[in-house]
Design a protein around this motif. Structure first.
Motif, PDB file in Angstrom:
ATOM      1  N   ASP A  88       0.820  -1.217   0.000  1.00  0.00           N
ATOM      2  CA  ASP A  88       0.000   0.000   0.000  1.00  0.00           C
ATOM      3  C   ASP A  88       0.855   1.269   0.000  1.00  0.00           C
ATOM      4  OD1 ASP A  88      -2.496  -1.192  -0.046  1.00  0.00           O
ATOM      5  OD2 ASP A  88      -2.658  -1.307   2.140  1.00  0.00           O
ATOM      6  N   ASP A  91       6.610   2.730  -3.148  1.00  0.00           N
ATOM      7  CA  ASP A  91       6.679   2.700  -4.606  1.00  0.00           C
ATOM      8  C   ASP A  91       7.550   1.558  -5.101  1.00  0.00           C
ATOM      9  OD1 ASP A  91       5.273   5.331  -5.239  1.00  0.00           O
ATOM     10  OD2 ASP A  91       6.841   6.003  -3.869  1.00  0.00           O
ATOM     11  N   ILE A 109      -0.827  -7.635  -4.131  1.00  0.00           N
ATOM     12  CA  ILE A 109      -0.897  -6.860  -5.377  1.00  0.00           C
ATOM     13  C   ILE A 109      -2.228  -7.119  -6.079  1.00  0.00           C
ATOM     14  CG2 ILE A 109       0.084  -6.720  -7.709  1.00  0.00           C
ATOM     15  CD1 ILE A 109       2.863  -7.136  -6.288  1.00  0.00           C
ATOM     16  N   GLN A 110      -2.657  -8.355  -6.077  1.00  0.00           N
ATOM     17  CA  GLN A 110      -3.948  -8.701  -6.670  1.00  0.00           C
ATOM     18  C   GLN A 110      -5.087  -8.012  -5.914  1.00  0.00           C
ATOM     19  OE1 GLN A 110      -4.278 -10.585  -9.384  1.00  0.00           O
ATOM     20  NE2 GLN A 110      -6.506 -10.508  -9.451  1.00  0.00           N
ATOM     21  N   VAL A 112      -4.970  -5.201  -4.062  1.00  0.00           N
ATOM     22  CA  VAL A 112      -4.952  -3.743  -4.180  1.00  0.00           C
ATOM     23  C   VAL A 112      -5.203  -3.285  -5.618  1.00  0.00           C
ATOM     24  CG1 VAL A 112      -3.497  -1.688  -3.896  1.00  0.00           C
ATOM     25  CG2 VAL A 112      -3.415  -3.503  -2.199  1.00  0.00           C
ATOM     26  N   GLY A 113      -4.743  -4.093  -6.561  1.00  0.00           N
ATOM     27  CA  GLY A 113      -4.881  -3.700  -7.959  1.00  0.00           C
ATOM     28  C   GLY A 113      -3.787  -2.766  -8.433  1.00  0.00           C
ATOM     29  N   LYS A 114      -2.733  -2.637  -7.630  1.00  0.00           N
ATOM     30  CA  LYS A 114      -1.548  -1.880  -8.050  1.00  0.00           C
ATOM     31  C   LYS A 114      -0.326  -2.572  -7.470  1.00  0.00           C
ATOM     32  CE  LYS A 114      -0.891   1.447  -4.258  1.00  0.00           C
ATOM     33  NZ  LYS A 114       0.473   1.070  -3.890  1.00  0.00           N
ATOM     34  N   ALA A 115       0.793  -2.392  -8.155  1.00  0.00           N
ATOM     35  CA  ALA A 115       1.998  -3.101  -7.734  1.00  0.00           C
ATOM     36  C   ALA A 115       3.148  -2.136  -7.518  1.00  0.00           C
ATOM     37  CB  ALA A 115       2.398  -4.135  -8.783  1.00  0.00           C
ATOM     38  N   PRO A 116       3.834  -2.247  -6.375  1.00  0.00           N
ATOM     39  CA  PRO A 116       5.110  -1.542  -6.271  1.00  0.00           C
ATOM     40  C   PRO A 116       6.110  -2.194  -7.229  1.00  0.00           C
ATOM     41  CG  PRO A 116       4.816  -3.009  -4.402  1.00  0.00           C
ATOM     42  CD  PRO A 116       3.551  -3.071  -5.195  1.00  0.00           C
ATOM     43  N   ARG A 117       7.096  -1.438  -7.644  1.00  0.00           N
ATOM     44  CA  ARG A 117       8.173  -2.020  -8.439  1.00  0.00           C
ATOM     45  C   ARG A 117       9.004  -2.921  -7.527  1.00  0.00           C
ATOM     46  NH1 ARG A 117       9.548   3.740  -9.269  1.00  0.00           N
ATOM     47  NH2 ARG A 117      11.671   3.072  -9.792  1.00  0.00           N
TER      48      ARG A 117
END
Length: 217
Positions: A88, A91, A109-110, A112-117
């Motif tokens: 969350d 970055d 990641i699944q 939240v729907g966003k992924a840190p690098r």
């Protein structure tokens, strides 16, 4: 203006030029972990935007109200029970080092729907006291991250043994990255970042040379 920041930026620019690298190709990660705010504030005010932290909770407390416009990187070990907060908040997570953590990160990641690098930490000197995947296991671990957990791995990170010539260790990490199609290399700290740049670092993690010695509480 932070004179320490200007000096580090100049040294990075000289190292880039000496290595035949494009100007601005190396990212400075200011290692703010355990530093008092009065050391960090002048560097932030001087325009530094990328910071590295060791602990999820400490980073959230320090940077939560000041999050806008910054890039925050987790450069310390990540426990699986902190993975949700880390996904969350950060970055970049530079310390992916085991399959259980890969699985939990994939789940978060699944969700939240966003992924840190993501960077894989390699224990490049195979030291028992350090985290990271053994160099001999790095290829298989990278394949598992990609194929079993559908994770995109942006880079590799390492910390060479203290007191050793870091260049061969940096070169070894670069070779692992090259044969696995990994583009980014987080390597080099206050004492050796110019050597790391010569060996292909795309980001360097500088703390004490920027902020002074750390204050441990």
């Amino acid at each position: 203006m932070s004179h320490a920041l200007a000096r580090i930026q100049d040294r990075i620019a000289v190292a880039e030029a000496r290595a035949g690298r494009q100007a601005g190709s190396v990212t400075l990660v200011a290692v703010s972990k355990t530093q008092p705010w009065e050391h960090i504030a002048p560097v932030l005010e001087a325009g530094q935007k990328v910071y590295g932290e060791n602990r999820v909770q400490e980073a959230m407390e320090r940077w939560g109200p000041r999050r806008e416009g910054l890039e925050l990187r987790l450069i310390g070990p990540l426990q699986t029970n902190k993975a949700r907060e880390a996904v969350d908040f950060f970055d970049v997570i530079e310390t992916l080092d085991r399959e259980k953590l890969a699985r939990v990160l994939a789940e978060e990641i699944q969700r939240v729907g966003k992924a840190p690098r993501l960077y894989v930490q390699v224990n490049i000197g195979e030291e028992v006291q350090k985290a990271g995947v053994a160099p001999s296991e790095a290829d298989a671990f990278l394949a598992a991250c990609r194929e079993s957990y559908s994770l995109t791995i942006e880079g590799l990170m390492c910390i060479p043994p203290v007191g050793a010539d870091p260049a061969p260790y940096f070169a070894s990490l670069r070779a692992i990255a090259a044969r696995n199609g990994v583009e980014k290399l987080s390597m080099g700290m206050s004492d050796d970042f110019e050597i790391a740049i010569a060996e292909g670092a795309t980001s360097v993690r500088v703390g004490s040379a920027l902020f002074g010695d750390r204050h441990y509480g």
